[in-house]
Design a protein around this motif. Structure first.
Motif, PDB file in Angstrom:
ATOM      1  N   LYS A  95       0.804  -1.231   0.000  1.00  0.00           N
ATOM      2  CA  LYS A  95       0.000   0.000   0.000  1.00  0.00           C
ATOM      3  C   LYS A  95       0.833   1.276   0.000  1.00  0.00           C
ATOM      4  N   TRP A 125       0.202   3.270   8.466  1.00  0.00           N
ATOM      5  CA  TRP A 125      -1.217   3.284   8.830  1.00  0.00           C
ATOM      6  C   TRP A 125      -1.718   4.709   9.030  1.00  0.00           C
ATOM      7  N   ARG A 133      -2.337   6.111   5.611  1.00  0.00           N
ATOM      8  CA  ARG A 133      -3.575   5.569   5.050  1.00  0.00           C
ATOM      9  C   ARG A 133      -4.783   6.309   5.610  1.00  0.00           C
ATOM     10  N   ARG A 138       0.124   8.356   0.176  1.00  0.00           N
ATOM     11  CA  ARG A 138       0.997   7.231  -0.122  1.00  0.00           C
ATOM     12  C   ARG A 138       2.331   7.779  -0.597  1.00  0.00           C
TER      13      ARG A 138
END
Length: 156
Positions: A85, A89, A92, A97
């Motif tokens: 990803k 966290w 996210r 990103r």
């Protein structure tokens, strides 16, 4: 006579238009706060495990606590940013990103170095201010440690 040693000339990387960097600096602050909370929880879990293991090993494992603290932060960055990803966290949660300047996904080692440079800068007020100022001055909103590693943080 053939020229087997001939190589193509090295050409500089052309600057590319980054997908979307509007509001990235504010979102990075939110992501950093989320990551600090997550690292705090992970750090306490590892500390408690080493504390219990230290009782079994008559205190020998307690020597690993400072190393485990640093390894937790760098490992967290390497596994999350260097993962599928491309974001921690906290990133996210903030809708961010990480990419390399060429648009490729970052690898784990570069992500760990990126985190190490950030924590060194954050631990020194002068470097931290210089690091943040880079983001305000540049159009692509890259901080100092992003520039050194070759990363750019974009909207996910």
């Amino acid at each position: 006579m053939s020229e087997r040693g001939y190589q193509q000339p090295i050409t500089p990387v052309e600057p590319r238009a980054f997908p979307d960097v509007r509001g990235v600096l504010g979102s990075r602050l939110f992501a950093w706060i989320g990551d600090i909370i997550i690292l705090f929880i992970l750090g306490w879990i590892i500390f408690l495990l080493l504390l219990v293991l230290g009782i079994v090993t008559f205190g020998a494992t307690w020597l690993l606590i400072p190393i485990a603290t640093v390894a937790t932060a760098l490992g967290y960055a390497a596994l999350t940013i260097g993962g599928r990803k491309q974001a921690t966290w906290g990133m996210r949660m903030a809708g961010l990103r990480v990419e390399t300047v060429t648009g490729a996904p970052p690898d784990g080692l570069a992500a760990a170095v990126h985190a190490l440079l950030f924590y060194v800068a954050a631990g020194t007020v002068g470097l931290w201010v210089l690091d943040i100022l880079c983001g305000f001055v540049r159009a692509d909103r890259r901080l100092g440690h992003d520039i050194l590693v070759g990363f750019v943080v974009v909207r996910a």
